[in-house]
Motif scaffolding. Structure first.
Motif, PDB file in Angstrom:
ATOM      1  N   PRO A 113       0.838  -1.205   0.000  1.00 41.68           N
ATOM      2  CA  PRO A 113       0.000   0.000   0.000  1.00 41.68           C
ATOM      3  C   PRO A 113       0.870   1.251   0.000  1.00 41.68           C
ATOM      4  O   PRO A 113       1.951   1.264   0.591  1.00 41.68           O
ATOM      5  N   LEU A 114       0.426   2.289  -0.660  1.00 37.84           N
ATOM      6  CA  LEU A 114       1.162   3.544  -0.652  1.00 37.84           C
ATOM      7  C   LEU A 114       1.163   4.126   0.753  1.00 37.84           C
ATOM      8  O   LEU A 114       0.253   3.898   1.553  1.00 37.84           O
ATOM      9  N   ALA A 115       2.215   4.892   1.027  1.00 37.41           N
ATOM     10  CA  ALA A 115       2.299   5.541   2.334  1.00 37.41           C
ATOM     11  C   ALA A 115       1.159   6.533   2.514  1.00 37.41           C
ATOM     12  O   ALA A 115       0.653   6.729   3.623  1.00 37.41           O
TER      13      ALA A 115
ATOM     14  N   ARG B 159       1.529   3.632 -12.447  1.00 38.01           N
ATOM     15  CA  ARG B 159       2.753   4.313 -12.035  1.00 38.01           C
ATOM     16  C   ARG B 159       3.710   3.269 -11.496  1.00 38.01           C
ATOM     17  O   ARG B 159       3.430   2.634 -10.476  1.00 38.01           O
ATOM     18  N   HIS B 160       4.828   3.087 -12.202  1.00 36.18           N
ATOM     19  CA  HIS B 160       5.858   2.158 -11.732  1.00 36.18           C
ATOM     20  C   HIS B 160       7.202   2.843 -11.882  1.00 36.18           C
ATOM     21  O   HIS B 160       7.750   2.941 -12.977  1.00 36.18           O
TER      22      HIS B 160
ATOM     23  N   SER C 188       7.100   3.090  -2.602  1.00 33.30           N
ATOM     24  CA  SER C 188       6.202   4.090  -2.024  1.00 33.30           C
ATOM     25  C   SER C 188       5.457   4.867  -3.104  1.00 33.30           C
ATOM     26  O   SER C 188       4.631   5.723  -2.789  1.00 33.30           O
ATOM     27  N   GLU C 189       5.745   4.576  -4.384  1.00 33.65           N
ATOM     28  CA  GLU C 189       5.099   5.269  -5.493  1.00 33.65           C
ATOM     29  C   GLU C 189       4.353   4.336  -6.441  1.00 33.65           C
ATOM     30  O   GLU C 189       3.421   4.750  -7.128  1.00 33.65           O
ATOM     31  N   ASN C 190       4.767   3.077  -6.514  1.00 36.24           N
ATOM     32  CA  ASN C 190       4.147   2.136  -7.450  1.00 36.24           C
ATOM     33  C   ASN C 190       2.664   1.940  -7.137  1.00 36.24           C
ATOM     34  O   ASN C 190       2.300   1.642  -6.004  1.00 36.24           O
TER      35      ASN C 190
ATOM     36  N   GLY D 153      -4.646   1.280   0.496  1.00 38.27           N
ATOM     37  CA  GLY D 153      -4.259   0.803   1.812  1.00 38.27           C
ATOM     38  C   GLY D 153      -4.937   1.557   2.923  1.00 38.27           C
ATOM     39  O   GLY D 153      -4.832   1.176   4.090  1.00 38.27           O
ATOM     40  N   SER D 154      -5.633   2.638   2.590  1.00 37.51           N
ATOM     41  CA  SER D 154      -6.234   3.459   3.639  1.00 37.51           C
ATOM     42  C   SER D 154      -7.757   3.358   3.692  1.00 37.51           C
ATOM     43  O   SER D 154      -8.352   3.601   4.736  1.00 37.51           O
ATOM     44  N   GLN D 155      -8.384   3.007   2.547  1.00 27.20           N
ATOM     45  CA  GLN D 155      -9.847   2.916   2.532  1.00 27.20           C
ATOM     46  C   GLN D 155     -10.355   1.692   1.776  1.00 27.20           C
ATOM     47  O   GLN D 155     -11.465   1.680   1.257  1.00 27.20           O
TER      48      GLN D 155
END
Length: 280
Positions: A41-43, A153-154, A159-161, A184-186
């Motif tokens: 999950p992204l930060a 986006r890769h 932290s960006e993919n 990862g947040s919702q």
């Protein structure tokens, strides 16, 4: 003399044996290298606040690897957008080491697994990540985006993919996309991205997506009616794409042998056969 000889022989023997016996850490690293990478999950997800309370998981998941889903499917855009909401409606939490199975297959519960499920990608459902989705897709221009395409986006930075499924444009300028994504947040959601955030992503298209045939330009429903106040029966035509047009009656069949010549005048849109049953 024997001690010297033993010492001399010990060095070549160590050189021979050393490479054959890998320390436990090296062996573990070699094994890990054979596992398909995953997208954590992204930060942070710009414009999306974290969920305040954990969501209770309403479905069962299993540990990776996910099951084999057969061969890649050929799907219409409508079918892609039918499959995707099956995760959105459940709101599956993003877990790299878990798989979720429904009627559309068994896929890893991260952003790439979600897009792989929507596209109907074959093989193991845990075999896809942002680093290899392009093996099943190709880059397109931003202006060419259609429902069922994706934004990828890769950068190599975990932290960006990220990848999300494109649904439609939210504004007439076609700069703010509506997407479905595994976050990862919702959990799995549909939302609108800002122009700035969308600009970080590359538009891509699944190799096997099929465009639905263009709507029949001929009127699918036609009705007579007096629309212009001249006591003559004019004609209204309902087209398959929802456009409604009217033709003024001349009252004279001798005029180009047409009772209502010309291309007509558009008098409405949205009159699809799915929501309009009769025109009177």
């Amino acid at each position: 003399m024997l001690r010297r000889l033993a010492a001399v022989l010990a060095v070549p023997l160590a050189l021979l044996v050393g490479p054959l016996v890998a320390p436990p850490a090296a062996a573990a690293a070699a094994t890990a290298g054979t596992v398909t990478p995953a997208d954590p999950p992204l930060a942070a997800y710009p414009g999306l606040a974290p969920r305040q309370t954990p969501r209770a998981l309403a479905v069962d998941t299993t540990t990776v690897p996910c099951a084999n889903n057969g061969s890649d499917k050929e799907l219409t855009r409508a079918q892609v957008l039918t499959r995707a909401p099956s995760w959105v409606s459940v709101g599956i939490p993003c877990r790299q080491q878990r798989c979720y199975r429904n009627s559309y297959g068994d896929y890893r519960t991260d952003c790439s697994g979600f897009v792989a499920m929507a596209w109907g990608l074959g093989g193991s459902g845990s075999a896809f990540w942002t680093g290899n989705l392009m093996d099943r897709a190709f880059q397109i221009s931003r202006s060419s985006l259609k429902p069922g395409d994706a934004l990828l986006r890769h950068t190599g930075d975990t932290s960006e993919n990220h990848v999300a499924l494109f649904v439609q444009w939210d504004n007439s300028a076609r700069t703010e996309p509506v997407v479905m994504e595994q976050t990862g947040s919702q959990d799995t959601i549909q939302r609108v991205w800002s122009e700035a955030y969308a600009g970080l992503y590359t538009p891509i298209r699944y190799d096997n997506v099929v465009d639905e045939p263009a709507p029949d330009p001929q009127a699918s429903v036609a009705r007579l009616g007096e629309f212009t106040g001249d006591a003559r029966s004019d004609i209204a035509g309902q087209f398959a794409d929802g456009e409604l047009c009217a033709w003024r009656s001349t009252g004279d069949l001798a005029q180009d042998e047409l009772l209502a010549p010309g291309s007509g005048v558009r008098i409405g849109t949205g009159w699809t056969t799915s929501n309009i049953r009769r025109i009177l």
